[in-house]
Design a protein around this motif. Sequence first.
Motif, PDB file in Angstrom:
ATOM      1  N   CYS A 150      38.247  11.818  -3.197  1.00 54.87           N
ATOM      2  CA  CYS A 150      38.549  11.148  -2.114  1.00 54.87           C
ATOM      3  C   CYS A 150      39.761  11.093  -1.512  1.00 54.87           C
ATOM      4  O   CYS A 150      40.675  10.992  -2.232  1.00 54.87           O
ATOM      5  CB  CYS A 150      37.688   9.611  -1.852  1.00 54.87           C
ATOM      6  N   THR A 151      40.446  11.808  -0.534  1.00 53.67           N
ATOM      7  CA  THR A 151      41.695  12.454  -0.115  1.00 53.67           C
ATOM      8  C   THR A 151      42.198  11.600   0.440  1.00 53.67           C
ATOM      9  O   THR A 151      42.645  11.897   0.768  1.00 53.67           O
ATOM     10  CB  THR A 151      41.701  13.602   0.958  1.00 53.67           C
ATOM     11  N   ALA A 152      41.422  10.863   1.358  1.00 56.89           N
ATOM     12  CA  ALA A 152      41.280   9.509   2.302  1.00 56.89           C
ATOM     13  C   ALA A 152      41.308   7.664   1.431  1.00 56.89           C
ATOM     14  O   ALA A 152      40.264   7.087   2.162  1.00 56.89           O
ATOM     15  CB  ALA A 152      41.645   9.954   3.425  1.00 56.89           C
TER      16      ALA A 152
ATOM     17  N   CYS B 179      34.382  13.342   0.286  1.00 54.55           N
ATOM     18  CA  CYS B 179      33.419  12.509   0.223  1.00 54.55           C
ATOM     19  C   CYS B 179      31.917  13.568   0.708  1.00 54.55           C
ATOM     20  O   CYS B 179      30.997  12.937   0.775  1.00 54.55           O
ATOM     21  CB  CYS B 179      33.705  11.435   0.726  1.00 54.55           C
TER      22      CYS B 179
ATOM     23  N   CYS C 233      36.519   7.078   1.156  1.00 62.52           N
ATOM     24  CA  CYS C 233      36.405   6.632   2.909  1.00 62.52           C
ATOM     25  C   CYS C 233      34.863   6.716   3.392  1.00 62.52           C
ATOM     26  O   CYS C 233      33.969   6.313   3.426  1.00 62.52           O
ATOM     27  CB  CYS C 233      37.597   7.764   3.476  1.00 62.52           C
ATOM     28  N   GLY C 234      34.022   7.624   2.514  1.00 62.01           N
ATOM     29  CA  GLY C 234      32.085   8.672   2.972  1.00 62.01           C
ATOM     30  C   GLY C 234      32.800   9.432   4.363  1.00 62.01           C
ATOM     31  O   GLY C 234      31.877   9.602   4.835  1.00 62.01           O
ATOM     32  N   LYS C 235      33.987   9.916   4.722  1.00 62.42           N
ATOM     33  CA  LYS C 235      34.406  10.155   6.062  1.00 62.42           C
ATOM     34  C   LYS C 235      35.501  11.897   5.239  1.00 62.42           C
ATOM     35  O   LYS C 235      34.491  12.623   6.438  1.00 62.42           O
ATOM     36  CB  LYS C 235      35.026   9.796   6.779  1.00 62.42           C
ATOM     37  N   CYS C 236      35.949  11.811   4.631  1.00 66.28           N
ATOM     38  CA  CYS C 236      36.610  12.876   4.420  1.00 66.28           C
ATOM     39  C   CYS C 236      35.476  14.033   4.087  1.00 66.28           C
ATOM     40  O   CYS C 236      34.741  13.585   3.679  1.00 66.28           O
ATOM     41  CB  CYS C 236      38.091  12.708   3.342  1.00 66.28           C
TER      42      CYS C 236
END
Length: 361
Positions: free
Chosen positions: A49-51, A65, A59-62
């Motif tokens: 994950c990058t964030a 993910c 994060c589940g958003k990047c």
Amino acid sequence: MSDIYSWQQGIWQRLTQHGEFRSHALLLKGKKGIGKYDFARHLAKSLLCTAPAAGRKACGKCLSCGWFEQNGHPDFYQVMPQALSVDSAEQREKEEREEKSSSSTIKKTASQQISIEQIRKLTEFVYMTGHQNGYKIILIYPAEAINSAAANALLKKLEEPPENVLFILVAHQAQRLLPTIRSRCQQIAMPIPDIETAVAWLKQHAVNDPQASLAAASFSPLSALLLNKGENAVCYEQFIQQIADPNRLEPISLAAALQSIDLSTTVNWLQKWCYDLASYHITGKIRYHLKRLPAIQALSKQLDLHACIAFSRALNSKQQLSLHPLNPRLFLEEMFIDYMAMMRKNIKNSESQLILKNSNV
Ligand SMILES: [Zn+2]
């Protein structure tokens, strides 16, 4: 992908925040059905994950993910036996079609092993440049399914680890891995939830009679859930009904019905059943099949204990062979025929004893 299981929070913190993560190869080991595989995927996702969010969770958003959730992350590679892979259902259908078109063909079943070809394919992934200049992660599950040629090929990679590559091996039976592989990994004993936690988790998943289900699944919550939902639940019900009534057991049709689930699971079901038969015979107590007590009581009366113990020992050897069977269906048929012979012999013995007793009178 939901959050990690509550019983894994401690190990998660120790690995991701307290610096206990110190190797290019991790071996997550522990009994089947406690969530090791899901934990491994969470770990991989969070490292890519990058964030990362609080607690080093993904994060589940990047973008990363997103790729991961769609099984398309270029820096993540998963190795598992063909029988467990996502498209195994499709593969089985294809084979069944082929079988129907040629009655003389011996049915080929998806492999339960991880082959040397699968490990060789890793080479390209391992040595090409990472997509995001971060980790490249390889998940091997279950690691004990690696056959010996593949194990040697993997060992070479573990001995000369390329930069930024992380191997995550997940094993239900780590003792079956080569010692040289084990020693090159940071070994992590994965936690088993206590009964209270496991029952609460099963209740959340709407499992009826969670206590009995948990016992039937050797106190592994994920296995207990599988016994209640989906294909495994149907198979288990069929298995238990026939095993509990050996006079009506049909080995060939039962083997056919169960060949789609992994062999070691079925062997384990029968091991637990025989454990309860012997245990009830000796101590009047059972451990696993709380809902089947009347059947066990009835069968236990006519049980030849020595035969049952000998059969259980044979099942231990079967368990060792279950990852490398020549023909899974035959393997199951033979096992059920042996069980039936053992139980029927007992019935015959008790009948002849009764006749002898009566003739003495
Ligand atoms: Zn992310």
